[in-house]
Design a protein around this motif. Structure first.
Motif, short mmCIF file in Angstrom:
data_model
loop_
_atom_site.label_atom_id
_atom_site.label_comp_id
_atom_site.label_asym_id
_atom_site.label_seq_id
_atom_site.Cartn_x
_atom_site.Cartn_y
_atom_site.Cartn_z
N HIS A 158 -3.88 1.42 3.81
CA HIS A 158 -4.42 1.29 2.45
C HIS A 158 -4.31 -0.17 1.98
CE1 HIS A 158 -3.63 5.53 3.02
NE2 HIS A 158 -4.56 5.76 2.11
N TYR A 190 -7.00 -2.08 3.97
CA TYR A 190 -8.35 -1.83 3.44
C TYR A 190 -8.53 -2.52 2.08
CZ TYR A 190 -12.35 0.77 1.57
OH TYR A 190 -13.55 1.13 0.99
N HIS A 237 -8.71 7.50 0.71
CA HIS A 237 -7.88 7.67 1.90
C HIS A 237 -8.69 7.74 3.20
CE1 HIS A 237 -4.52 9.14 4.25
NE2 HIS A 237 -5.17 10.25 4.54
N GLU A 246 0.82 5.60 0.14
CA GLU A 246 0.01 6.80 0.40
C GLU A 246 0.89 8.06 0.38
OE1 GLU A 246 -1.85 9.00 2.58
OE2 GLU A 246 -0.05 9.57 3.63
N ILE A 298 -7.62 3.60 -3.80
CA ILE A 298 -8.20 3.60 -2.45
C ILE A 298 -8.60 5.02 -2.03
CG2 ILE A 298 -7.66 3.21 0.01
CD1 ILE A 298 -7.88 0.58 -1.48
N GLY A 333 0.82 -1.21 0.00
CA GLY A 333 0.00 0.00 0.00
C GLY A 333 0.86 1.25 0.00
N ALA A 355 -9.79 4.35 4.24
CA ALA A 355 -8.63 3.62 4.79
C ALA A 355 -8.39 4.04 6.24
CB ALA A 355 -7.39 3.87 3.94
N ALA A 403 -3.54 5.45 -2.40
CA ALA A 403 -4.52 6.49 -2.06
C ALA A 403 -4.69 7.42 -3.26
CB ALA A 403 -4.02 7.28 -0.85
#
Ligand code: KG4
Ligand code: ZN
Length: 329
Positions: A315, A318, A126, A23, A124, A21, A129, A94
């Motif tokens: 992230h 999720y 944010h 972000e 995703i 993940g 998440a 994200a």
């Protein structure tokens, strides 16, 4: 398109997901890895120090840092997890909401990685998440739940039916709670982010100042009025050369803003039958908020402290919940 000409490297349906993940919504470059039902790497490279002189995040500086940090953070995450990049089955990134330039760097980097590694990229939200970070290293989330995100950029309350179905119940009309903490802290001369500093100074018995704030009693969620009231109080005392009682100002501000959020949460719990309250985001690290959440009359699952601030791991986590839902339907 060349992307579609490439066959996936592995049969994803047959393989347990190992998700990386990413972000880059604000000032933290976060990369985390989810494998075997747990987070096995959570790397955060922050540009926070570079923004301190400005009293808030400078988007251009943050975006440039993401561009240099992402590659390093991915390598560190793979090393920490002791996972070869060829084992990664999915990427999660994200894509909204956040600072546009910062999001763009993260999205382009992740798409490029997905192309090179021949794995799919899952986009995703944010904020979702942040809410799901409450499930990391704790019991699985149960639905329906009241999902709350309290961060530097957002304050919102959702009714969450499943990992994909979010109904927005209310959100701040102006400043987010974390943003108000940072602006009040700035007026008091604290460094950014000021939330943890104000939190440490808090003593409930010192919350003796009443900040006139009609906005707080309105139906809509709004914190700009409270912010102005606190800033006016500070400025007026400075102009009159009167001393500032930091503990009293911080405690009164914190009690006012957190009590308002708690009252709103209680109202939604009366209107919606939910099994759980799940909360995440930077402000969910707040000790007073965490203690008040124990009194709302329903089990509250709060993001573990390591995952309250922005991070890539939530992230990935999720994304794993989204995949599990798709695979079971
Ligand atoms: O979730 P986050 O890392 O960033 C966004 O997605 O916006 O949240 C950062 C925010 C900052 O405004 C910071 O002051 C606040 O969370 N914060 C706190 C605490 N720790 C961080 N606010 C209140 N109390 C804390 N202990
Ligand atoms: Zn965030």
């Amino acid at each position: 398109m060349l992307t579609y000409a490439l066959k996936p490297r592995i049969d994803r349906k047959m393989t347990k997901p190992i998700i990386l993940g990413i972000e880059t919504t604000c000032d933290d470059t976060g990369v985390g890895i989810y494998c075997d039902q747990q987070i096995v790497a959570n790397i955060i490279l922050s540009s926070v120090k570079e923004h301190q002189a400005y009293g808030g995040v400078v988007p251009e500086i943050a975006a440039r840092r993401h561009a240099t940090n992402l590659d390093v953070a991915v390598k560190k995450a793979l090393m920490t997890a002791n996972i070869d990049y060829r084992a990664i089955t999915h990427l999660a990134v994200a894509t909204e909401p956040g600072l546009p330039g910062c999001l763009h760097v993260g999205k382009v980097f992740t798409q490029m990685l997905g192309y090179l590694w021949r794995v799919p990229v899952i986009n995703i939200n944010h904020l979702y998440a942040h809410i799901f970070s409450a499930g990391i290293d704790q019991a699985n989330l149960v639905f329906p739940l009241l999902g709350i995100v309290v961060s530097g950029g957002h304050t919102a309350i959702y009714l969450v039916h499943n990992p994909q179905q979010f109904v927005l119940l209310e959100a701040t009309q102006d400043d987010a709670i974390g943003e108000v903490y940072d602006k009040v802290g700035r007026a008091l001369g604290f460094s950014y982010p000021a939330g943890p500093i104000i939190d440490k100074l808090f003593a409930e018995e010192k919350a003796t100042i009443t900040f006139m704030n009609k906005a707080l009693h309105r139906k809509v969620m709004s914190y700009a009025g409270l912010k102005t009231a606190v800033l006016n109080y500070i400025n007026q005392r400075k102009q009159k050369n009167q001393p500032l009682d930091l503990t009293s100002i911080c405690s009164s501000f914190q009690k006012t803003i957190i009590d308002d959020l708690i009252n709103r949460i209680k109202k939604h719990l009366q209107n919606h039958r939910v099994k759980l309250l799940a909360i995440g985001g930077g402000v969910s690290a707040n000790a007073y908020l965490r203690s008040k959440l124990q009194q709302v009359g329903i089990h509250s699952q709060i993001a573990p402290l390591a995952f309250t601030n922005d991070n890539g791991a939530m992230h990935a986590y999720y994304a794993a919940q989204l995949l599990a839902m798709h695979n079971s339907s």
